[in-house]
Design a protein around this motif. Structure first.
Motif, PDB file in Angstrom:
ATOM      1  N   ARG A  79       0.828  -1.196   0.000  1.00 48.34           N
ATOM      2  CA  ARG A  79       0.000   0.000   0.000  1.00 48.34           C
ATOM      3  C   ARG A  79       0.870   1.256   0.000  1.00 48.34           C
ATOM      4  O   ARG A  79       2.043   1.227   0.394  1.00 48.34           O
ATOM      5  N   LEU A  80       0.280   2.328  -0.428  1.00 42.72           N
ATOM      6  CA  LEU A  80       0.935   3.634  -0.384  1.00 42.72           C
ATOM      7  C   LEU A  80       0.537   4.322   0.916  1.00 42.72           C
ATOM      8  O   LEU A  80      -0.653   4.559   1.146  1.00 42.72           O
ATOM      9  N   GLU A  85       0.816  10.581  -0.117  1.00 41.49           N
ATOM     10  CA  GLU A  85      -0.141  10.981  -1.135  1.00 41.49           C
ATOM     11  C   GLU A  85       0.044  12.464  -1.483  1.00 41.49           C
ATOM     12  O   GLU A  85       0.228  13.310  -0.594  1.00 41.49           O
ATOM     13  N   VAL A 128       6.632   2.835  -1.743  1.00 42.27           N
ATOM     14  CA  VAL A 128       5.800   2.867  -2.942  1.00 42.27           C
ATOM     15  C   VAL A 128       5.486   1.432  -3.343  1.00 42.27           C
ATOM     16  O   VAL A 128       6.387   0.581  -3.356  1.00 42.27           O
ATOM     17  N   ILE A 132       2.079   0.258 -10.067  1.00 42.51           N
ATOM     18  CA  ILE A 132       1.198   1.407  -9.973  1.00 42.51           C
ATOM     19  C   ILE A 132       0.648   1.720 -11.364  1.00 42.51           C
ATOM     20  O   ILE A 132       1.142   1.202 -12.380  1.00 42.51           O
ATOM     21  N   LEU A 179       1.354  10.547  -6.434  1.00 39.69           N
ATOM     22  CA  LEU A 179       0.542   9.344  -6.307  1.00 39.69           C
ATOM     23  C   LEU A 179      -0.563   9.532  -5.281  1.00 39.69           C
ATOM     24  O   LEU A 179      -0.513  10.432  -4.441  1.00 39.69           O
ATOM     25  N   LYS A 180      -1.550   8.653  -5.380  1.00 38.29           N
ATOM     26  CA  LYS A 180      -2.600   8.559  -4.380  1.00 38.29           C
ATOM     27  C   LYS A 180      -3.027   7.106  -4.293  1.00 38.29           C
ATOM     28  O   LYS A 180      -2.815   6.323  -5.215  1.00 38.29           O
ATOM     29  N   ARG A 181      -3.633   6.768  -3.171  1.00 39.42           N
ATOM     30  CA  ARG A 181      -4.159   5.418  -3.018  1.00 39.42           C
ATOM     31  C   ARG A 181      -5.389   5.228  -3.902  1.00 39.42           C
ATOM     32  O   ARG A 181      -6.098   6.189  -4.184  1.00 39.42           O
ATOM     33  N   ARG A 203      -1.613  -0.944  -6.844  1.00 39.36           N
ATOM     34  CA  ARG A 203      -1.950  -0.477  -5.507  1.00 39.36           C
ATOM     35  C   ARG A 203      -1.803   1.027  -5.324  1.00 39.36           C
ATOM     36  O   ARG A 203      -1.864   1.527  -4.200  1.00 39.36           O
ATOM     37  N   ALA A 204      -1.582   1.763  -6.415  1.00 40.69           N
ATOM     38  CA  ALA A 204      -1.557   3.225  -6.352  1.00 40.69           C
ATOM     39  C   ALA A 204      -1.762   3.760  -7.760  1.00 40.69           C
ATOM     40  O   ALA A 204      -1.432   3.090  -8.749  1.00 40.69           O
ATOM     41  N   THR A 205      -2.329   4.941  -7.838  1.00 42.24           N
ATOM     42  CA  THR A 205      -2.485   5.628  -9.116  1.00 42.24           C
ATOM     43  C   THR A 205      -1.852   7.013  -9.005  1.00 42.24           C
ATOM     44  O   THR A 205      -1.686   7.552  -7.901  1.00 42.24           O
ATOM     45  N   GLY A 206      -1.509   7.580 -10.142  1.00 45.95           N
ATOM     46  CA  GLY A 206      -0.881   8.900 -10.112  1.00 45.95           C
ATOM     47  C   GLY A 206      -0.644   9.423 -11.504  1.00 45.95           C
ATOM     48  O   GLY A 206      -1.120   8.866 -12.493  1.00 45.95           O
TER      49      GLY A 206
END
Length: 514
Positions: A79-80, A85, A128, A132, A179-181, A203-206
């Motif tokens: 997880r981030l 974030e 991180v 992603i 990035l964000k969760r 597990r993260a987008t950005g």
């Protein structure tokens, strides 16, 4: 065995509906205890009573819960942290998938190799996730920026216009990102974007910062997965180069490599209205048909050689060729989750046929179900999972109910019509529950589209991927154009739409179907 597998599946499904995971110690103790009890109960020589069978079913269900909880706990560790974030991070990694273009840029999976720096030199090392999803927004005019649909897009386009370079799979890049969760809408019966990312290990987008670092470090990173993605990109380019202005070339590319970004919204509307959406992407039907075609071809050629027949029986050679064809097609499609499930199902059937054992239709299907859930317990979150197993189960149910087999074109047409009717009626309750709509013309549309797409259009598209001859793709596009004319005519008919029925009503409807 069949009841135990169903109990295990229900346990996996139950875990996916919970808001939190049980303690890790309890999960491990349950796995060990339930497995030991099942092994001991299975070794007893006398026939099991009703009480023992009930305890076995309960143990299998508990084992399903514990197994799904164990894998979910491992993935949740990737997880981030909340404190990272919305902060600038400089990452080095590899483009892990085929980039998907959208109106304002490109989106691609990114495998993180290292975190080189953060916005503050005194900050602790950033954590991180290894995989992603990144978006790279292109520069726009200022009036377009004000109409940006999301906060991330508005921030990404808040600086001077810029044009991103071409991104290719397998390249190593250094990016400055934010990035964000993962987050998704919580609308009932709608697409769950967060679950979709979770199932695929993203597990993260950005997004890539417009004024940050964006440096290509290596043109290609050696690796089997990256090589396959680079091959898919090359095939996609060959489709576009052969028919640059053709309206349906995106559909042909989707059937060959699973890339659906060139299919227009209007074409998707036609597919939804006629109930053939499942045919316009690489589904279990396509993988199975390709495996069957290769198995038949290799079996026919194998019987022409006496030496080959003495080394290996033709049926086993055909089984091996069919499985290898299915595996290759699944890789070419990007090894997406639906194709993985189909490959697992075919693997169970291939092993049973290779060993000479007749497991029966229901046992083969349930063993495939067990294998899918062991490798991918999040499959129960996908509507395609339930629809695919339901459709295959209905085909087995209808096929094994026939007493005699008649020959001739009339009997063949009758069997085809019976199959279409069974699948249409059998999947209707699930379609209304999962999608709240049903195409009234889908039996007629599928009766023509399934054989045309499976036996003509898709094999020709795959043949062009192997032998890029433009005339071959032109023929394929002409056949698809004729089919689209028929589907566009059918799309004028109304679509059955209604609110999602209660679960109790759906279960009652399924009993009525049987």
């Amino acid at each position: 065995m069949r009841a135990n597998i169903l109990a295990f599946a229900m346990g996996v499904w139950f875990l996916q509906t919970q808001g939190s995971l049980p303690p890790f110690a309890l999960v491990v103790a349950t796995l060990v205890g339930a497995s030991a009890w099942l092994l001991w109960a299975g070794s007893r020589p006398q026939a099991a009573s009703l009480a023992w069978r009930s305890l076995s079913l309960l143990a299998c269900a508990v084992l399903g819960v514990a197994w799904a909880a164990l894998l979910a706990g491992q993935r949740l560790q990737e997880r981030l942290p909340a404190e990272w974030e919305g902060r600038d991070l400089q990452l080095v990694g590899v483009v892990a998938g085929l980039p998907q273009g959208f109106e304002n840029g490109e989106r691609f999976a990114f495998f993180v190799e290292s975190v080189e720096s953060v916005e503050s030199v005194d900050a602790p090392p950033a954590q991180v996730p290894p995989r992603i999803m990144l978006s790279w927004y292109y520069g726009q005019q200022r009036d377009e920026r004000r109409a940006a649909p999301s906060e991330a897009l508005t921030e990404a386009l808040s600086e001077e216009p810029s044009t991103a370079p071409i991104i290719r799979p397998g390249e190593r890049w250094r990016f400055t990102v934010r990035l964000k969760r993962p987050h998704g809408n919580a609308n009932p019966h709608a697409f769950d974007y967060e679950a979709w990312l979770f199932e695929r290990g993203l597990r993260a987008t950005g997004y890539v910062r417009p004024k940050g670092v964006a440096q290509r470090l290596d043109d290609f990173v050696l690796g089997p997965g990256y090589a396959i993605e680079r091959l898919r990109e090359r095939i996609r380019h060959s489709f576009r180069a052969a028919l640059p202005e053709a309206p349906y070339v995106g559909i042909l590319a989707a059937l060959a490599i699973g890339d659906q970004q060139a299919i227009s919204a209007e074409q998707w509307r036609v597919f939804r209205q006629t109930g053939v959406t499942h045919l316009m992407s690489i589904s279990g039907l396509h993988v199975t048909m390709v495996a069957a075609l290769f198995a038949a071809l290799v079996g026919w050629l194998w019987r022409r050689s006496e030496g080959l027949m003495l080394r290996l029986p033709a049926p086993k050679a055909a089984i091996a060729a069919g499985w290898l064809a299915a595996f290759g097609y699944a890789l070419l499609a990007g090894f997406a989750v639906p194709t993985q499930r189909t490959l697992y199902m075919l693997s169970v059937v291939a092993l049973a046929l290779w060993s000479g054992r007749n497991l029966g239709a229901s046992r083969s299907l349930l063993l495939a179900l067990l294998l899918v859930l062991l490798l991918d317990p999040w499959a129960v979150l996908s509507p395609g999972f339930w629809l695919s197993f339901a459709a295959v189960g209905l085909l087995f149910f209808v096929g094994t109910a026939r007493v005699g087999v008649r020959r001739g074109w009339r009997a063949t047409l009758a069997r085809w019509g019976t199959t279409q009717w069974a699948v249409t009626i059998g999947t209707l309750p699930l379609l209304l529950l999962l999608f709240q709509q049903f195409s009234l013309v889908s039996p007629l549309a599928n009766a023509l589209a399934i054989p045309v797409v499976s036996f003509l259009i898709t094999p020709l598209a795959l043949l062009f991927a192997l032998l890029p001859w433009p005339s071959l793709l032109q023929l394929d596009h002409w056949l698809l154009s004729l089919l689209m004319l028929f589907l566009e005519w059918l799309a004028r008919w109304p679509l059955w739409q209604q609110p999602a029925p209660p679960l109790a009503a759906t279960l009652l409807a399924l009993l009525g179907v049987l």
